[in-house]
Scaffold this active site. Sequence first.
Site, PDB file in Angstrom:
ATOM      1  N   SER A  65      23.767 -22.123  41.308  1.00 41.31           N
ATOM      2  CA  SER A  65      24.661 -20.971  41.386  1.00 41.31           C
ATOM      3  C   SER A  65      24.148 -19.856  40.473  1.00 41.31           C
ATOM      4  O   SER A  65      23.032 -19.376  40.640  1.00 41.31           O
ATOM      5  CB  SER A  65      26.086 -21.408  41.050  1.00 41.31           C
ATOM      6  OG  SER A  65      27.024 -20.431  41.425  1.00 41.31           O
ATOM      7  N   ASP A 104      27.750 -23.147  47.659  1.00 37.70           N
ATOM      8  CA  ASP A 104      27.375 -23.314  46.259  1.00 37.70           C
ATOM      9  C   ASP A 104      26.901 -24.726  45.917  1.00 37.70           C
ATOM     10  O   ASP A 104      27.596 -25.711  46.157  1.00 37.70           O
ATOM     11  CB  ASP A 104      28.617 -22.975  45.419  1.00 37.70           C
ATOM     12  CG  ASP A 104      28.334 -22.825  43.943  1.00 37.70           C
ATOM     13  OD1 ASP A 104      27.274 -23.249  43.480  1.00 37.70           O
ATOM     14  OD2 ASP A 104      29.212 -22.286  43.249  1.00 37.70           O
TER      15      ASP A 104
END
Length: 312
Positions: free
Chosen positions: A44, A173
């Site tokens: 991320s 993610d």
Amino acid sequence: MSFKILSIDGGGIKGVFPAAFLAAVEARINARVVDYFDFITGTSAGGIVALGLGLGKSAVELRDFYVRLGPKVFRGGWVSRLRHLSFSKYNPKALQTALVEVFGACRLGESKTRLMIPALNRDTGDVYIYKTSHHPRLSFDYLRPAVEVAMATAAAPSYFPAHVSAGSVPLIDGGMWANNPAVFAVIEAMGMCGQLATDIEVLSLGCTETALDVTPGLFSGIGYWALKARDVFMAGQSSSSLGAAKILLGDARKIVRISPVAPAGRYSIDGDCGISSLIGLGEAFARKEFPAIEDRFFKIRAQGFVPHHKLA
């Protein structure tokens, strides 16, 4: 010679902390961090930092990227909170535009070191890990645009919609399974890079953390746990990642973990009001921790990375 891994957690806008920490380190050593690590992984926000380092960006550039990014992407107010009830909280176009400004048309295969950036296939639930060509079998990902990799690993559910890759794979993610990717980097180093556990050293950077506060009382139903589930998962995943990595390496001292504990509510993954404080925290911790990590990670440069498959 040791095989040095840099692992960077996810944390949204809190990615300012590891970027600022590394910027202060680069100023101290008068060189780029990427030159000292054989392998860099990040998820991320940490994935964006890892990508940038691998592609030759300075840590200062990446720190300043987050300074510019916050107000543009994480626009708060009642509109975004209302939108969050039924849709993704933020429009991904602002993030993509910012990433294009930083990475342009660069591809993963241009990295100066080995990279591993986790994501997740939303439709199948399979892990989807972007990797440089550090093994003969890794013959696809090095062709992918850096912007695609960054958008995929940062597509946090409810905050951004899934990012559809060039191959029509909906990706979300990597923090859904590897917010702290340290153990997966160790496994990759041993399994795909042929490194011995005795030779591996890991510098693991978090994005700050808070003490877990789960004290259900009268109200301990689904509503309570819906609000607490993310914190519980993140704490458990990070702890298990570090613990498993220590077991694999056979010596807990081979992993250095730096992630300051902050008061509950001080920082949030989409709160741009804490950016300047995070920069100060990163610089302060670099000053504090550098003497202990200098000899292990920043005295000898890593050997040059030669990918198995090269861009034309």
